[in-house]
Every structure is written in C-alpha cells, then in structure tokens.
Motif scaffolding. Structure first.
Motif, PDB file in Angstrom:
ATOM      1  N   LYS A  89       0.834  -1.210   0.000  1.00 50.18           N
ATOM      2  CA  LYS A  89       0.000   0.000   0.000  1.00 50.18           C
ATOM      3  C   LYS A  89       0.869   1.261   0.000  1.00 50.18           C
ATOM      4  O   LYS A  89       0.622   2.202  -0.769  1.00 50.18           O
ATOM      5  CB  LYS A  89      -0.907  -0.023   1.236  1.00 50.18           C
ATOM      6  N   LYS A  90       1.893   1.273   0.836  1.00 49.79           N
ATOM      7  CA  LYS A  90       2.770   2.440   0.936  1.00 49.79           C
ATOM      8  C   LYS A  90       3.489   2.695  -0.386  1.00 49.79           C
ATOM      9  O   LYS A  90       3.546   3.831  -0.875  1.00 49.79           O
ATOM     10  CB  LYS A  90       3.784   2.227   2.058  1.00 49.79           C
ATOM     11  N   VAL A  91       4.032   1.632  -0.976  1.00 50.85           N
ATOM     12  CA  VAL A  91       4.747   1.792  -2.245  1.00 50.85           C
ATOM     13  C   VAL A  91       3.801   2.299  -3.326  1.00 50.85           C
ATOM     14  O   VAL A  91       4.112   3.245  -4.059  1.00 50.85           O
ATOM     15  CB  VAL A  91       5.402   0.462  -2.676  1.00 50.85           C
ATOM     16  N   TYR A  92       2.616   1.679  -3.418  1.00 48.81           N
ATOM     17  CA  TYR A  92       1.658   2.102  -4.446  1.00 48.81           C
ATOM     18  C   TYR A  92       1.282   3.570  -4.281  1.00 48.81           C
ATOM     19  O   TYR A  92       1.281   4.345  -5.248  1.00 48.81           O
ATOM     20  CB  TYR A  92       0.393   1.240  -4.397  1.00 48.81           C
ATOM     21  N   GLU A  93       0.945   3.966  -3.070  1.00 46.30           N
ATOM     22  CA  GLU A  93       0.463   5.332  -2.852  1.00 46.30           C
ATOM     23  C   GLU A  93       1.548   6.370  -3.130  1.00 46.30           C
ATOM     24  O   GLU A  93       1.260   7.466  -3.622  1.00 46.30           O
ATOM     25  CB  GLU A  93      -0.077   5.467  -1.429  1.00 46.30           C
ATOM     26  N   GLU A  94       2.794   6.020  -2.842  1.00 52.40           N
ATOM     27  CA  GLU A  94       3.875   6.964  -3.129  1.00 52.40           C
ATOM     28  C   GLU A  94       4.160   7.035  -4.628  1.00 52.40           C
ATOM     29  O   GLU A  94       4.479   8.098  -5.163  1.00 52.40           O
ATOM     30  CB  GLU A  94       5.111   6.590  -2.311  1.00 52.40           C
ATOM     31  N   LEU A  95       4.031   5.910  -5.312  1.00 45.95           N
ATOM     32  CA  LEU A  95       4.149   5.935  -6.774  1.00 45.95           C
ATOM     33  C   LEU A  95       2.982   6.706  -7.392  1.00 45.95           C
ATOM     34  O   LEU A  95       3.165   7.501  -8.319  1.00 45.95           O
ATOM     35  CB  LEU A  95       4.169   4.507  -7.326  1.00 45.95           C
ATOM     36  N   ARG A  96       1.788   6.472  -6.859  1.00 47.33           N
ATOM     37  CA  ARG A  96       0.585   7.114  -7.410  1.00 47.33           C
ATOM     38  C   ARG A  96       0.653   8.635  -7.267  1.00 47.33           C
ATOM     39  O   ARG A  96       0.133   9.373  -8.131  1.00 47.33           O
ATOM     40  CB  ARG A  96      -0.656   6.571  -6.685  1.00 47.33           C
ATOM     41  N   ALA A  97       1.296   9.114  -6.214  1.00 40.08           N
ATOM     42  CA  ALA A  97       1.393  10.555  -5.979  1.00 40.08           C
ATOM     43  C   ALA A  97       2.550  11.197  -6.740  1.00 40.08           C
ATOM     44  O   ALA A  97       2.687  12.420  -6.739  1.00 40.08           O
ATOM     45  CB  ALA A  97       1.548  10.823  -4.480  1.00 40.08           C
ATOM     46  N   SER A  98       3.360  10.384  -7.385  1.00 37.96           N
ATOM     47  CA  SER A  98       4.539  10.906  -8.077  1.00 37.96           C
ATOM     48  C   SER A  98       4.156  11.554  -9.409  1.00 37.96           C
ATOM     49  O   SER A  98       3.240  11.082 -10.100  1.00 37.96           O
ATOM     50  CB  SER A  98       5.535   9.772  -8.343  1.00 37.96           C
ATOM     51  N   PRO A  99       4.857  12.608  -9.809  1.00 41.44           N
ATOM     52  CA  PRO A  99       4.621  13.172 -11.148  1.00 41.44           C
ATOM     53  C   PRO A  99       4.993  12.201 -12.265  1.00 41.44           C
ATOM     54  O   PRO A  99       4.617  12.413 -13.418  1.00 41.44           O
ATOM     55  CB  PRO A  99       5.522  14.417 -11.169  1.00 41.44           C
TER      56      PRO A  99
END
Length: 342
Positions: A89-99
């Motif tokens: 979840k943490k990895v996905y959400e940080e990737l999802r928020a990336s430009p």
C-alpha cells in the motif's frame, strides 16, 4: 538507469533490520560501479517519488527479520502478512502521488504460492534450463520445469480497467497465457527481465529461460493514461497481536540469508561456515549480523574506490593476516581483495 531501495531503519534507530539482499543474491551487483545504486527505502523512496527522480527500473526490497520495534514486511511465515500488505500500500500510494505516475508499470510479485492447492498441473515440457546446470546427486535436478503458479499484479494507468471488485473498489483484469515467443512459453519470474529487455530494447537475454519466457508489455494497451486510478488503498487489518519475536530461532530461510551475507564480510572462509555460523542465532542476532556484514562490505568498497580500484571490480573480504606483510594493495584495503570476475 537502475536503483534498488532497501527497507532499512534510520541510522537513529538502535535496532537493525535488513540490508540489501540483492547484493547477496546477485554477485555481479557487488561491483564498485553499482554501489551508488542502493538506497534506503524509508529515507529516500518517497522523496525520489515526489521529486520525479525515479530511474527507469526500480527494485524495492522488504524486511526479512521480524524485530520487536521494526516488524518484517515480507509475508514469510510466521510474520504478520498485514505488514506486507501495508508495505505494498505504501509503495503504491507513493508511486501514485509521483509526477512520474503516468509513465509507470508497478509489478508486485511473489516467489511462492503460499501452500494453497492449485488444480493446474505444473508445466514440465518445453521448459529450457536457464544455464544447463544440473543439481547434485541423488536427484540431479535439471531445472527444466516450472513450479506451482504464484500471484503477480501488474498496476499501471496504461492498463484498461477490467471487472470491478466492489469490496475494495479496484478494477482488475485477469491475464492468461502468453502468445509466445515459443509454443510452450509461460509467464514466470524470468518474464520480468524478458519484458524489461523488450521495452528498453536491450541487446541480450540473461539466460535461455528469459529468452523463452512470455512477456507482458502487451497489457499496456491504452493510447493515453487513465486518470481514475485510486489515490489511496484500504488499510490492511492487523492479524497478529504483539510484537515480532526477535528472540526466536532463525528460520531456515533466515539462516540462508546469514550464510550468504558471510560472503560480504569474509566469514565464508572460516571453519564455522556455514552451519556453525548460524548455530544458536536468534532473529535479532541474524538481523544484526547481516546489517554489519553489509555495512563492512560497503565501507571497504568505499576504501577501495578511494584507493583507485577499477569500478568494474568486485571487492571480496578476506580474513586479516596474522602477521605483517608488505604494503600491497591488499593491505592498504584492510584485507579487501579484488575478486576474479570469471
């Protein structure tokens, strides 16, 4: 460009966790020129995501030792699998928020099936051995068959939505068998390097196995990225009461990690290797041993680099000599030696 992010605590945390197991598993990545490719997940991954500075290919490693203050998040028994799901979840959400999100394919893959029954027979014909290595007696396994199926998730805004799963509000499409490159080709772990080779137009395959494996770039069928991918995922439910049992004995897998880490600090040359090395070790002992071995290896590699060692060399640690010898390159590196790369 390649980068490896390792789940590792901040230097301010007194307890220790994992170091880079890619170093341990992949000898070639111990070359001096790759040292700068390894980063601490907790300190740098989110920052690099936010800044849009992720390279073309990224590997994120979990924690394999279950400590009281820093639980394992690798889903190995007897670890709390909710920690592994929190990690995804943490990895996905940080990737999802990336430009960079609109340029990504996020692959989540497991190396085992979890012990569940599978009604599909394992493929045993037309599977090439990666390198023709044959196992020892009495079985002389030829590595020419596949095992049971394992879970894998491909996540990208370039994948078309599939059937909605209303429980978690995520749409999923099931990917079936590949269309080649051979009639017997399958999706399997070496499909990852095979797909990377195809996407980036690399010159060579790694082995005969990834040359045979099916590739999955075909799932990226959209002409423009989706904008409706979830920004947040549901919180996993904690499944275990209490902290990690760091005073427990090492599991067989953890013993193997410690034994492989011994190659990094030179202990593999001692008579305690391999079995006496791990005898009586607790989980906390094993975590500290691996951390210290990795740190020593990195420190000595830095010394080698400052002393002018070739960037393509692999630095191996040998036991310190019992008496003074001439001031050779070896001595200047405090018992570091350059390995034969063959």
């Amino acid at each position: 460009m390649y980068r490896n992010y390792v789940c590792q605590p901040s230097p301010l945390v007194l307890t220790v966790s994992n170091s880079s197991y890619t170093f341990v598993f992949c000898r070639n990545l111990r070359k001096l020129k790759y040292l700068t490719k390894f980063h601490q997940f907790d300190l740098e991954f989110k920052k690099h995501c936010e800044e849009g500075k992720l390279p073309n290919y990224v590997v994120v490693e979990q924690r394999y030792f279950d400590l009281a203050s820093i639980p394992a998040n690798d889903d190995h028994p007897s670890h709390d699998v909710s920690e592994g799901q929190k990690f995804v979840k943490k990895v996905y959400e940080e990737l999802r928020a990336s430009p960079q999100w609109k340029e990504m394919l996020f692959v989540v893959i497991y190396d085992e099936h979890g012990g569940f029954y599978d009604h599909v027979p394992t493929p045993v014909t037309g599977v090439p051995s990666p390198d023709d290595i044959v196992g020892p007696e009495p079985y002389r396994f030829k590595f020419d068959r596949l095992g049971v199926r394992i879970p894998a998730f491909l996540i990208s805004p370039w994948i078309e939505p599939g059937t909605a799963n209303t429980d978690v509000q995520i749409e999923m499409t099931v990917l079936h068998g590949p269309s080649g490159p051979y009639p017997t080709s399958q999706f399997e772990h070496s499909s990852i390097p095979a797909t990377v080779k195809k996407i980036f137009n690399l010159n060579e395959f790694l082995t005969k196995r990834d040359a045979w494996a099916g590739t999955f770039e075909g799932v990226l069928t959209r002409t423009s990225p989706r904008t409706d991918c979830p920004v947040k995922l549901p919180d996993p439910m904690k499944l275990r009461d209490g902290a990690g049992k760091e005073e427990a004995k090492l599991s067989e897998f953890q013993e193997e990690l410690v034994q492989m880490a011994a190659v990094l600090n030179g202990d593999h040359k001692k008579d305690i290797y391999p079995h006496k090395l791990v005898e009586g070790m607790t989980v906390a002992d094993g975590a500290k041993y691996v951390h210290d071995a990795y740190k020593k290896f990195c420190d000595d590699c830095e010394k080698a680099r400052r002393s002018g060692a070739d960037e393509s060399e692999i630095i191996c640690l040998a036991m310190k000599p019992t008496q003074k010898t001439s001031k050779s390159f070896v001595n200047k590196l405090f018992s570091c030696i350059v390995c034969n790369n063959n």
